[in-house]
Enzyme design. Sequence first.
Site, PDB file in Angstrom:
ATOM      1  N   ASP A 182       0.792  -1.380  -0.009  1.00 10.34           N
ATOM      2  CA  ASP A 182       0.221   0.236  -0.036  1.00 10.34           C
ATOM      3  C   ASP A 182       0.813   1.248   0.011  1.00 10.34           C
ATOM      4  O   ASP A 182       1.953   1.400   0.549  1.00 10.34           O
ATOM      5  CB  ASP A 182      -1.041  -0.165   1.143  1.00 10.34           C
ATOM      6  CG  ASP A 182      -2.232   0.823   0.881  1.00 10.34           C
ATOM      7  OD1 ASP A 182      -2.850   0.845   0.000  1.00 10.34           O
ATOM      8  OD2 ASP A 182      -2.863   1.191   2.043  1.00 10.34           O
ATOM      9  N   HIS A 183       0.412   2.078  -0.604  1.00  8.20           N
ATOM     10  CA  HIS A 183       0.872   3.496  -0.727  1.00  8.20           C
ATOM     11  C   HIS A 183       2.659   3.543  -0.956  1.00  8.20           C
ATOM     12  O   HIS A 183       3.416   4.215  -0.228  1.00  8.20           O
ATOM     13  CB  HIS A 183       0.791   4.365   0.775  1.00  8.20           C
ATOM     14  CG  HIS A 183      -0.785   4.603   0.899  1.00  8.20           C
ATOM     15  ND1 HIS A 183      -1.152   5.705   0.033  1.00  8.20           N
ATOM     16  CD2 HIS A 183      -1.399   4.140   1.693  1.00  8.20           C
ATOM     17  CE1 HIS A 183      -2.489   5.836   0.413  1.00  8.20           C
ATOM     18  NE2 HIS A 183      -2.567   4.896   1.335  1.00  8.20           N
ATOM     19  N   ASP A 230       1.343   4.994  -5.726  1.00  6.19           N
ATOM     20  CA  ASP A 230       0.754   6.044  -5.217  1.00  6.19           C
ATOM     21  C   ASP A 230       1.674   7.627  -5.534  1.00  6.19           C
ATOM     22  O   ASP A 230       2.582   7.905  -4.922  1.00  6.19           O
ATOM     23  CB  ASP A 230       0.628   6.116  -3.555  1.00  6.19           C
ATOM     24  CG  ASP A 230       0.166   7.470  -2.999  1.00  6.19           C
ATOM     25  OD1 ASP A 230      -0.432   8.184  -3.713  1.00  6.19           O
ATOM     26  OD2 ASP A 230       0.142   7.378  -1.575  1.00  6.19           O
ATOM     27  N   HIS A 281      -9.939   3.754   1.169  1.00  2.71           N
ATOM     28  CA  HIS A 281      -9.013   4.239   2.181  1.00  2.71           C
ATOM     29  C   HIS A 281      -9.586   5.062   3.374  1.00  2.71           C
ATOM     30  O   HIS A 281     -10.677   5.655   3.009  1.00  2.71           O
ATOM     31  CB  HIS A 281      -7.622   4.975   1.455  1.00  2.71           C
ATOM     32  CG  HIS A 281      -7.069   4.000   0.316  1.00  2.71           C
ATOM     33  ND1 HIS A 281      -5.429   3.953   0.780  1.00  2.71           N
ATOM     34  CD2 HIS A 281      -7.041   3.729  -0.694  1.00  2.71           C
ATOM     35  CE1 HIS A 281      -5.046   3.298  -0.120  1.00  2.71           C
ATOM     36  NE2 HIS A 281      -5.974   2.912  -0.953  1.00  2.71           N
ATOM     37  N   GLY A 282      -8.803   5.068   4.512  1.00  2.00           N
ATOM     38  CA  GLY A 282      -9.454   5.933   5.444  1.00  2.00           C
ATOM     39  C   GLY A 282     -10.668   5.856   6.255  1.00  2.00           C
ATOM     40  O   GLY A 282     -11.769   6.292   5.890  1.00  2.00           O
ATOM     41  N   VAL A 335      -8.291  -1.355   6.216  1.00  2.00           N
ATOM     42  CA  VAL A 335      -8.573  -0.820   7.787  1.00  2.00           C
ATOM     43  C   VAL A 335      -6.979  -1.030   8.588  1.00  2.00           C
ATOM     44  O   VAL A 335      -6.172  -1.524   7.873  1.00  2.00           O
ATOM     45  CB  VAL A 335      -9.500  -1.982   8.281  1.00  2.00           C
ATOM     46  CG1 VAL A 335     -10.725  -1.889   7.614  1.00  2.00           C
ATOM     47  CG2 VAL A 335      -8.820  -3.234   8.634  1.00  2.00           C
TER      48      VAL A 335
END
Length: 286
Positions: free
Chosen positions: A84-85, A106, A214-215, A237
């Site tokens: 992720d990211h 990202d 996301h978030g 999550v």
Amino acid sequence: MAKSMENNKAVKMLRAAEEGGYGVIGVVSYNLETITAVVRAAEAKKSPAQILLFPWALHYSPLLIHLAAAACSTAKVPVVLHMDHAQSEEEIIAAAEYPFDSIMVDMSHYEKEENLEKTERITKYLHERGIATEAEPGRINGGEDGVKDTGDLEGLLTTAEEATRFVDTGIDFLAPAFGNVHGNYGGVENIKLDFERLDKIREATKGKATLVLHGTNTFPDATMQGCIKGGMTRCNVNELVLFKYNDYVAKNTGKVPLTELMGKGTDLIQEQIEYQMDVMGSTGKA
Ligand code: 13P
């Protein structure tokens, strides 16, 4: 020889979620306890699941990546590994050497045109290696532990037009910014999502890329379910499943044996993941 995307497990998993109208949990994992809890919860609930690592893992220790990959390959139900990211080309190239099923390209800290250009080029690179990609058009506000702080860049909501341009780069998953925020919302009353915007983004991307959320920190169940109804397939999550664990560790470190700390800690994470699998409707879908 270039690997095929035909058999990519992450793409298959999220397409099935879209068709079935449920969400797949993507758990940000920092340690053995979380990775163990994801697999145990997935097996107990007969649910698909995803283990999410931040690029931090590359710098901390590749052993964490090997551990997560082993957890995926030995799980009795489908569990896939996602980076992720990933915010730099160097990190993405390094990550592609490990068995990630998907990597988030990202580039949201760059301006739109640069984000698009980098996304397209890196997507091609990853697809040749059989790795699926995710991109973030616009910019989701906030930050979290393990992701490089991009300073005071302003959050930018994703438009349907932008979503179309990003999907045309060949990405598999799209993370829209529609009012969602990384990290702390500062109270449930501050969770303000633009579902009309999400509908338009979904229309623009349908059949080409699946949407990922996301978030989700402090999301009430109905908010999570509303997002899934709006087309979200993977729901990332972090705190949402780690808050009890974090609290327990803070209160008990140095007071109980390490084995107890790890065992009980794992149970607390597993409980929250299982709860969210029911909320997301993925229970029994493996
Ligand atoms: P947060 O809900 O804390 O932002 O974590 C989940 C996430 O979106 C990771 O990318």
